[in-house]
Write a protein that holds these residues in place. Sequence first.
Motif, PDB file in Angstrom:
ATOM      1  N   SER A  59       0.863  -1.089   0.028  1.00 61.76           N
ATOM      2  CA  SER A  59      -0.181   0.114  -0.086  1.00 61.76           C
ATOM      3  C   SER A  59       0.782   1.345  -0.086  1.00 61.76           C
ATOM      4  N   VAL A  60       0.025   2.283  -0.384  1.00 63.25           N
ATOM      5  CA  VAL A  60       1.011   3.667  -0.342  1.00 63.25           C
ATOM      6  C   VAL A  60      -0.074   4.740   0.116  1.00 63.25           C
ATOM      7  N   LEU A  61       0.296   5.430   1.288  1.00 63.34           N
ATOM      8  CA  LEU A  61      -0.447   6.330   1.805  1.00 63.34           C
ATOM      9  C   LEU A  61       0.178   7.501   1.532  1.00 63.34           C
ATOM     10  N   PHE A  62      -0.478   8.529   1.207  1.00 65.03           N
ATOM     11  CA  PHE A  62       0.091   9.911   1.053  1.00 65.03           C
ATOM     12  C   PHE A  62      -0.877  11.136   1.785  1.00 65.03           C
ATOM     13  N   ASP A  63      -0.469  11.647   2.892  1.00 65.31           N
ATOM     14  CA  ASP A  63      -1.219  12.303   3.826  1.00 65.31           C
ATOM     15  C   ASP A  63      -2.491  11.557   4.235  1.00 65.31           C
ATOM     16  N   GLY A  64      -2.336  10.207   4.135  1.00 66.39           N
ATOM     17  CA  GLY A  64      -3.374   9.381   4.873  1.00 66.39           C
ATOM     18  C   GLY A  64      -4.359   8.691   3.677  1.00 66.39           C
ATOM     19  N   GLN A  65      -4.158   9.396   2.534  1.00 65.84           N
ATOM     20  CA  GLN A  65      -4.972   8.972   1.363  1.00 65.84           C
ATOM     21  C   GLN A  65      -4.379   7.711   0.544  1.00 65.84           C
ATOM     22  N   ASP A  66      -5.161   6.924  -0.092  1.00 69.80           N
ATOM     23  CA  ASP A  66      -4.806   5.702  -0.648  1.00 69.80           C
ATOM     24  C   ASP A  66      -4.261   6.173  -1.907  1.00 69.80           C
ATOM     25  N   LEU A  67      -2.954   6.494  -2.255  1.00 71.69           N
ATOM     26  CA  LEU A  67      -2.600   7.039  -3.232  1.00 71.69           C
ATOM     27  C   LEU A  67      -2.502   6.301  -4.715  1.00 71.69           C
ATOM     28  N   LEU A  68      -2.601   4.975  -4.556  1.00 69.34           N
ATOM     29  CA  LEU A  68      -2.668   4.028  -5.636  1.00 69.34           C
ATOM     30  C   LEU A  68      -4.137   3.933  -6.275  1.00 69.34           C
ATOM     31  N   ALA A  69      -5.013   4.465  -5.560  1.00 66.19           N
ATOM     32  CA  ALA A  69      -6.506   4.476  -5.981  1.00 66.19           C
ATOM     33  C   ALA A  69      -6.699   5.694  -6.932  1.00 66.19           C
ATOM     34  N   MET A  70      -5.784   6.881  -6.826  1.00 65.21           N
ATOM     35  CA  MET A  70      -6.095   7.968  -7.390  1.00 65.21           C
ATOM     36  C   MET A  70      -5.701   7.930  -9.057  1.00 65.21           C
ATOM     37  N   GLU A  71      -6.313   8.723  -9.982  1.00 66.03           N
ATOM     38  CA  GLU A  71      -5.776   8.924 -11.249  1.00 66.03           C
ATOM     39  C   GLU A  71      -4.624   9.868 -11.078  1.00 66.03           C
ATOM     40  N   PRO A  72      -3.578   9.815 -12.091  1.00 68.33           N
ATOM     41  CA  PRO A  72      -2.381  10.594 -12.160  1.00 68.33           C
ATOM     42  C   PRO A  72      -2.665  12.206 -12.064  1.00 68.33           C
ATOM     43  N   GLU A  73      -3.779  12.536 -12.601  1.00 69.89           N
ATOM     44  CA  GLU A  73      -4.163  14.163 -12.429  1.00 69.89           C
ATOM     45  C   GLU A  73      -4.547  14.441 -10.958  1.00 69.89           C
ATOM     46  N   ALA A  74      -5.375  13.519 -10.375  1.00 69.32           N
ATOM     47  CA  ALA A  74      -5.520  13.581  -8.894  1.00 69.32           C
ATOM     48  C   ALA A  74      -4.395  13.783  -7.993  1.00 69.32           C
ATOM     49  N   ARG A  75      -3.370  12.754  -8.366  1.00 72.68           N
ATOM     50  CA  ARG A  75      -2.289  12.787  -7.670  1.00 72.68           C
ATOM     51  C   ARG A  75      -1.491  14.271  -7.667  1.00 72.68           C
ATOM     52  N   ALA A  76      -1.523  14.686  -8.918  1.00 73.66           N
ATOM     53  CA  ALA A  76      -0.862  15.925  -9.010  1.00 73.66           C
ATOM     54  C   ALA A  76      -1.654  17.039  -8.187  1.00 73.66           C
ATOM     55  N   ALA A  77      -2.850  17.032  -8.264  1.00 73.62           N
ATOM     56  CA  ALA A  77      -3.833  17.932  -7.362  1.00 73.62           C
ATOM     57  C   ALA A  77      -3.304  17.809  -5.954  1.00 73.62           C
ATOM     58  N   ALA A  78      -3.199  16.512  -5.539  1.00 75.63           N
ATOM     59  CA  ALA A  78      -3.138  16.318  -4.109  1.00 75.63           C
ATOM     60  C   ALA A  78      -1.519  16.752  -3.894  1.00 75.63           C
ATOM     61  N   GLY A  79      -0.631  17.015  -4.903  1.00 79.71           N
ATOM     62  CA  GLY A  79       0.684  17.702  -4.483  1.00 79.71           C
ATOM     63  C   GLY A  79       1.786  16.786  -4.771  1.00 79.71           C
ATOM     64  N   VAL A  80       1.459  15.656  -5.622  1.00 76.56           N
ATOM     65  CA  VAL A  80       2.662  14.605  -6.014  1.00 76.56           C
ATOM     66  C   VAL A  80       3.184  15.445  -7.508  1.00 76.56           C
ATOM     67  N   PHE A  81       4.624  15.382  -7.370  1.00 76.59           N
ATOM     68  CA  PHE A  81       5.132  15.944  -8.545  1.00 76.59           C
ATOM     69  C   PHE A  81       6.181  14.948  -9.116  1.00 76.59           C
ATOM     70  N   LEU A  82       6.454  14.540 -10.311  1.00 77.59           N
ATOM     71  CA  LEU A  82       7.487  13.646 -10.870  1.00 77.59           C
ATOM     72  C   LEU A  82       8.426  14.464 -11.936  1.00 77.59           C
ATOM     73  N   ALA A  83       9.517  14.776 -11.536  1.00 79.35           N
ATOM     74  CA  ALA A  83      10.520  15.209 -12.284  1.00 79.35           C
ATOM     75  C   ALA A  83      11.171  13.974 -13.220  1.00 79.35           C
ATOM     76  N   PHE A  84      10.887  13.954 -14.473  1.00 79.46           N
ATOM     77  CA  PHE A  84      10.867  12.729 -15.368  1.00 79.46           C
ATOM     78  C   PHE A  84      12.539  12.541 -15.495  1.00 79.46           C
ATOM     79  N   GLN A  85      12.902  11.083 -15.417  1.00 75.73           N
ATOM     80  CA  GLN A  85      14.229  10.829 -15.884  1.00 75.73           C
ATOM     81  C   GLN A  85      14.716  11.248 -17.366  1.00 75.73           C
ATOM     82  N   TYR A  86      13.300  10.900 -18.325  1.00 73.30           N
ATOM     83  CA  TYR A  86      13.321  11.398 -19.355  1.00 73.30           C
ATOM     84  C   TYR A  86      12.252  12.312 -19.916  1.00 73.30           C
TER      85      TYR A  86
END
Lengths: 247, 398
Positions: A59-86
């Motif tokens: 499991s992955v919790l982010f601020d208590g939320q189940d991160l894996l259940a969220m769409e990518p755009e919802a994760r971004a809205a929640a504050g996750v940002f990936l700086a891509f290797q490529y």
Amino acid sequence: MLEIKGLTATIEDKIILKGIDLVVPDGEIHAIMGPNGAGKSTLSYVLSGRDGYEVTGGSVLFDGQDLLAMEPEARAAAGVFLAFQYPVELPGVGNANFIRTAVNAVRKARGEPEMDTVAFLKEARAAIKRLSMPEDMLKRNVNVGFSGGEKKRNEILQMALLQPRLALLDETDSGLDIDALRIVADGVNAARGPNFSALVITHYQRLLDHIVPDRVHVLAGGRIVRSGGPELALELEAHGYAGLEAA
Amino acid sequence: MSELDFLDRIDLASVSEHPHRLAALDAFRAAGFPTRRDEAWHFTDLKARMRDFDWAQKGDQAVLALPDLSWAGVVLRDGIWDAASSRPAPFMSRLVRDEVVRAGSTALVALNAALGQDGVEMVLRDGEEGGTVMMVAQAGASAQPITPRYRVVLGAQATLTIIEVAQGSGAYVHDPVWDITLGPGARLDHYRLQDESVQSVHIATVFVAMGEAAHYNGFTLAVGASLARSEFHVALNGARGDVHLNAAQLLTGRQHGDVTTVIAHKAPLGASRQTVKSVIDGAARGVFQGRIEVDRIAQKTDGYQMNQALLLSPEAEIDSKPELEIFADDVKCSHGATIGALDPEQIFYLRSRGIAEADARALLIRAFLTEALEPIGESMARPLFEAAIEGWWRRAAL
Ligand SMILES: Nc1ncnc2c1ncn2[C@@H]1O[C@H](COP(=O)(O)OP(=O)(O)OP(=O)(O)O)[C@@H](O)[C@H]1O
Ligand SMILES: [Mg+2]
């Protein structure tokens, strides 16, 4: 706060992550090092929600939320940002338009007012100046014809404007010249604070001279095989990964 | 429906007895609707589409808002000059058809010549600057084919921008013909928005004859109609002619869209550039046929043609047929074609930045179209075209 427990994931039936346990408290920066093919990018993609990976356990919790259940755009809205290797090129999409669309999508999802073009450009120009980037970066198409280092800097520019709570930096230092390395590190250090945490994936101790991590983890063969303080990076620099996988 | 059934529907008593008209009617009768056996119509089966055509699907024209007519312009309703809505520029007038219109090279042009009631003429003197005019064709209340004729004559060095909008509701057949003559050094910017009702059939034929150093800058955006074809015949008759002929077609559902171009370089030092983009969703089908002809005398011709399709669904289809017929030896001609889908990497990159999937797709589709939209630049026509693209996207996403 990010809490990863027993995370296992496969891609095309190949097991890549074999049980990751990792906690990144608010305000902390953790580094992840490890050999090529260990699963570092896979971890960052699974956390940001890219298609093609199957999470088979944990499991992955982010601020208590189940991160894996969220769409990518919802994760971004929640504050996750990936700086891509490529970082990906987007021909025909202007960089300023792209970043403003992203900033406003995230603001909207968070219930904040959208930014008009003038206000956005003012902020973007200030960020560009802070990061000592060329001004024309905003006018060009996203990453098209950017040098390797410019692409990485563009990731940091996006990070600066999106103001994430959790940044996943996947080898953002690779391909950077010495000045750019300092610029990128300054970008991350400027974001540092109680509401910002980061996972910094890197192969080089050099970056960690500039971004001093709270913890360093070694990911090898799909598992975290060692964790320690900043001194662990120095040890790895001197002795390599040999023998760690078995540990 | 056969041509005879089709003509049965038409009030032939109203067709003028003028010999040009009667000859055109005979020509249409003899040729009939093109079939796939006609080489120029191999990918677009108009006859089959007309067979199933349901004239009964009526629309309500009252619901159609006219585009913002802040420019001078003329509105045709079901092919008839609508004096109440029109604000013609001084050089725009009603075309007296019997005198100038002759049967043309194709069945649809013959049909237009035989039946056409109204037309619009735009004649500019040498050096005259015509500014921007609107040419709006609204359709919907007509069971008769709508067959307007446009005649544009620009004198030497004259300039004009025409924004052409075709829109309507319900089932109808719109068969407009443009007859454009550009004098030496004249420049015409011709921006066309085909936003017809999705039950309609739209077959436009555009003839352009260019004098020395004349410039034709065209862009067609096609988003409507059940079956649509825009067919261009551009002749560079004078040296150093310059043609920029771009098009974009956005198709969904069971729409069929066809862009066909024939560019004839008949004099030296001419340049032609074409970028045609098709975005195809659902079970729609797109066609691009582009022929560049370079006569022996047309040395130093520079021809460029690019045709790209973005297929958004597994049933979407594109047929593309570039043809180069080059009889001069010192020319530069290139063409290219690509077919692709949206790139999942790009979609994920956008989504990882917080942009919702549907918006990410819309952004990438808009980016794909960018190059085709170049001829409209930052002109005042741009918002109209941007809104049409946006509207198509919303409709396709349903
Ligand atoms: N689409 C895929 N199909 C099959 N295997 C894949 C796929 N994507 C990644 N892998 C494999 O997963 C493993 C982990 O890859 P990943 O990119 O996570 O490594 P990494 O630790 O980031 O390496 P590097 O330091 O080289 O960036 C590698 O063996 C890689 O070949
Ligand atoms: Mg990697």
